[in-house]
Design an enzyme around this catalytic site. Structure first.
Site, PDB file in Angstrom:
ATOM      1  N   GLY A   8       0.779  -0.946  -0.183  1.00 11.14           N
ATOM      2  CA  GLY A   8       0.134  -0.123   0.060  1.00 11.14           C
ATOM      3  C   GLY A   8       0.633   1.061  -0.114  1.00 11.14           C
ATOM      4  N   ASN A  82       0.871  -2.526   4.862  1.00 12.30           N
ATOM      5  CA  ASN A  82      -0.135  -1.903   5.858  1.00 12.30           C
ATOM      6  C   ASN A  82      -0.755  -1.423   4.438  1.00 12.30           C
ATOM      7  OD1 ASN A  82      -0.386   2.009   5.606  1.00 12.30           O
ATOM      8  ND2 ASN A  82       0.082   1.093   3.515  1.00 12.30           N
ATOM      9  N   TYR A 146     -15.558  -2.714   9.540  1.00 12.39           N
ATOM     10  CA  TYR A 146     -14.612  -2.607   9.029  1.00 12.39           C
ATOM     11  C   TYR A 146     -13.013  -2.847  10.222  1.00 12.39           C
ATOM     12  CZ  TYR A 146     -10.461   0.849   9.458  1.00 12.39           C
ATOM     13  OH  TYR A 146      -9.008   1.285   9.731  1.00 12.39           O
ATOM     14  N   ALA A 148     -14.405  -5.196  12.629  1.00 14.90           N
ATOM     15  CA  ALA A 148     -14.549  -6.870  12.785  1.00 14.90           C
ATOM     16  C   ALA A 148     -12.920  -7.071  12.028  1.00 14.90           C
ATOM     17  CB  ALA A 148     -15.574  -7.011  12.488  1.00 14.90           C
TER      18      ALA A 148
HETATM   19  O1  NJP Z   1      -5.025   5.367   3.080  1.00 14.82           O
HETATM   20  P1  NJP Z   1      -5.496   5.499   1.942  1.00 14.82           P
HETATM   21  P2  NJP Z   1      -3.703   5.000   4.519  1.00 14.82           P
HETATM   22  N1  NJP Z   1      -3.629  -4.512  -2.712  1.00 14.82           N
HETATM   23  O2  NJP Z   1      -6.590   5.185   1.341  1.00 14.82           O
HETATM   24  C1  NJP Z   1      -3.499   0.389  -0.662  1.00 14.82           C
HETATM   25  C2  NJP Z   1      -5.139   2.048   8.273  1.00 14.82           C
HETATM   26  N2  NJP Z   1      -5.799   3.215   8.734  1.00 14.82           N
HETATM   27  O3  NJP Z   1      -2.967   5.458   4.164  1.00 14.82           O
HETATM   28  O4  NJP Z   1      -3.740  -0.438  -4.408  1.00 14.82           O
HETATM   29  C3  NJP Z   1      -2.602  -3.591  -2.157  1.00 14.82           C
HETATM   30  O5  NJP Z   1      -4.268   7.115   1.496  1.00 14.82           O
HETATM   31  C4  NJP Z   1      -3.695   2.215  -1.692  1.00 14.82           C
HETATM   32  O6  NJP Z   1      -3.050   1.653  -3.054  1.00 14.82           O
HETATM   33  P3  NJP Z   1      -3.319   0.617  -4.563  1.00 14.82           P
HETATM   34  C5  NJP Z   1      -5.732   1.744   7.083  1.00 14.82           C
HETATM   35  O7  NJP Z   1      -6.637   0.417   7.419  1.00 14.82           O
HETATM   36  C6  NJP Z   1      -6.186   4.420   8.039  1.00 14.82           C
HETATM   37  O8  NJP Z   1      -5.062   5.863   5.425  1.00 14.82           O
HETATM   38  O9  NJP Z   1      -2.775   1.604  -5.483  1.00 14.82           O
HETATM   39  N3  NJP Z   1      -2.541  -2.240  -1.881  1.00 14.82           N
HETATM   40  C7  NJP Z   1      -3.243   2.443  -1.257  1.00 14.82           C
HETATM   41  O10 NJP Z   1      -1.218   2.846  -1.287  1.00 14.82           O
HETATM   42  C8  NJP Z   1      -4.683   0.974   5.819  1.00 14.82           C
HETATM   43  O11 NJP Z   1      -4.603  -0.266   6.441  1.00 14.82           O
HETATM   44  C9  NJP Z   1      -5.995   5.062   8.868  1.00 14.82           C
HETATM   45  O12 NJP Z   1      -5.022   1.570  -4.702  1.00 14.82           O
HETATM   46  C10 NJP Z   1      -4.169  -2.528  -1.479  1.00 14.82           C
HETATM   47  C11 NJP Z   1      -3.370   2.516   0.486  1.00 14.82           C
HETATM   48  O13 NJP Z   1      -3.064   0.943   0.605  1.00 14.82           O
HETATM   49  C12 NJP Z   1      -3.840   1.876   6.935  1.00 14.82           C
HETATM   50  O14 NJP Z   1      -3.713   2.360   7.546  1.00 14.82           O
HETATM   51  C13 NJP Z   1      -6.983   5.612  10.443  1.00 14.82           C
HETATM   52  C14 NJP Z   1      -4.936  -2.832  -1.811  1.00 14.82           C
HETATM   53  C15 NJP Z   1      -4.102   3.162   1.127  1.00 14.82           C
HETATM   54  O15 NJP Z   1      -3.967   4.432   1.439  1.00 14.82           O
HETATM   55  C16 NJP Z   1      -2.948   2.650   5.525  1.00 14.82           C
HETATM   56  O16 NJP Z   1      -4.340   4.357   5.182  1.00 14.82           O
HETATM   57  C17 NJP Z   1      -7.054   4.145  10.836  1.00 14.82           C
HETATM   58  C18 NJP Z   1      -4.789  -4.049  -2.604  1.00 14.82           C
HETATM   59  N4  NJP Z   1      -5.882  -4.950  -2.312  1.00 14.82           N
HETATM   60  C19 NJP Z   1      -6.441   2.699  10.166  1.00 14.82           C
HETATM   61  N5  NJP Z   1      -6.322  -1.759  -1.324  1.00 14.82           N
HETATM   62  C20 NJP Z   1      -7.097   7.339   8.245  1.00 14.82           C
HETATM   63  N6  NJP Z   1      -6.448   7.098   7.296  1.00 14.82           N
HETATM   64  O17 NJP Z   1      -8.093   7.598   9.123  1.00 14.82           O
HETATM   65  C21 NJP Z   1      -5.702  -1.002  -0.525  1.00 14.82           C
HETATM   66  O18 NJP Z   1      -7.452   3.625  12.006  1.00 14.82           O
HETATM   67  N7  NJP Z   1      -4.188  -0.369  -0.790  1.00 14.82           N
END
Ligand code: NJP
Length: 230
Positions: A8, A82, A146, A148
């Protein structure tokens, strides 16, 4: 030189952690579905970087990514699992496909990612940073599905730790962070309770400087403007 994997890494927290790790001298293996963004990120990093398409919801994609990374670098020292997605709604309203997507990415994706690099991590006595959430140990109405998937991720991290004492597992639990998470976009003022992704990366930078015989198992961090809830 130490090698770190970041899933990610195309935006948000993962991207910022990748930038921090490059500054700290790690060689990087970056994965996400948006390869264009990975390429752009790589151009600005002054370290050895390998990037490749990765969809953690698909076992064959994780295996392909891991074998390419291991072939390229010979082994890894740090895995930042991540990648994550968020869909919100009351439990009777959340759509089946959204719940399933979160399980595939947040829970099974994390499990698959760690599993794929575990032999190398064991060999190098490496570390895993599993990005879960401040809600991995609490609940809130409208977030049940989420939440869960993140409780389940926490359970996996702890079990991995017990089964692999030679690897250090850190559960990184951010509260609200100003990213693209859950379909939003960056630009939310800190006063509304959001950390910057840089805050998360800086916290991790500090922890990585600790001696290798220190195992920090959990870090929860939130903005002072986010209500403290447990
Ligand atoms: O979110 P965002 P965050 N395979 O949407 C990738 C947790 N968190 O940085 O594949 C591989 O800007 C997606 O990449 P792409 C959250 O649960 C956040 O905030 O190119 N990668 C992008 O790089 C998560 O675990 C908050 O679309 C996949 C990234 O994930 C972590 O922080 C609060 C994918 C998401 O970037 C990073 O989230 C909290 C796949 N199938 C926990 N699907 C918050 N931001 O408020 C998605 O409590 N990605």
């Amino acid at each position: 030189m130490k090698v770190a994997v970041v899933t990610g890494a195309s935006r948000g927290i993962g991207r910022t952690i990748a930038e921090m790790l490059a500054e700290e001298g790690y060689s990087l293996a970056l994965g996400a579905r948006n390869v264009e963004e990975l390429e752009k990120l790589t151009e600005g990093l002054e370290t050895e970087v390998f990037y490749h398409y990765l969809d953690v919801s698909r076992p064959e994609s994780v295996d392909d990514f891991a074998s390419r990374v291991l072939w390229r670098f010979g082994g890894v020292d740090l895995v930042v699992a991540n990648a994550g997605v968020g869909y919100f709604g009351r439990l009777e309203e959340i759509r089946d496909e959204d719940f399933e997507r979160m399980l595939q990415v947040n829970t099974l994706g994390l499990w698959r990612t760690v599993k794929a690099f575990l032999p190398s991590l064991r060999e190098r006595r490496g570390a895993v940073v599993a990005v879960t959430s401040d809600v991995s140990a609490r609940v809130f109405p409208g977030g049940g599905a989420y939440v869960a998937t993140k409780w389940a991720a926490r359970a996996l991290v702890r079990t991995f730790q017990m089964e692999n004492p030679e690897v250090r597992f850190l559960e990184l639990r951010p509260g609200a962070v100003d990213t693209y998470f859950a379909g939003s976009g960056p630009g939310k003022p800190k006063e509304h309770g959001f950390l910057k992704p840089e805050d998360v990366a800086e916290a991790l930078r500090c922890l990585l400087k600790l001696p290798p015989d220190v195992r920090v198992e959990e870090l929860m961090l939130r903005s002072i403007y986010q209500r403290p809830e447990y």
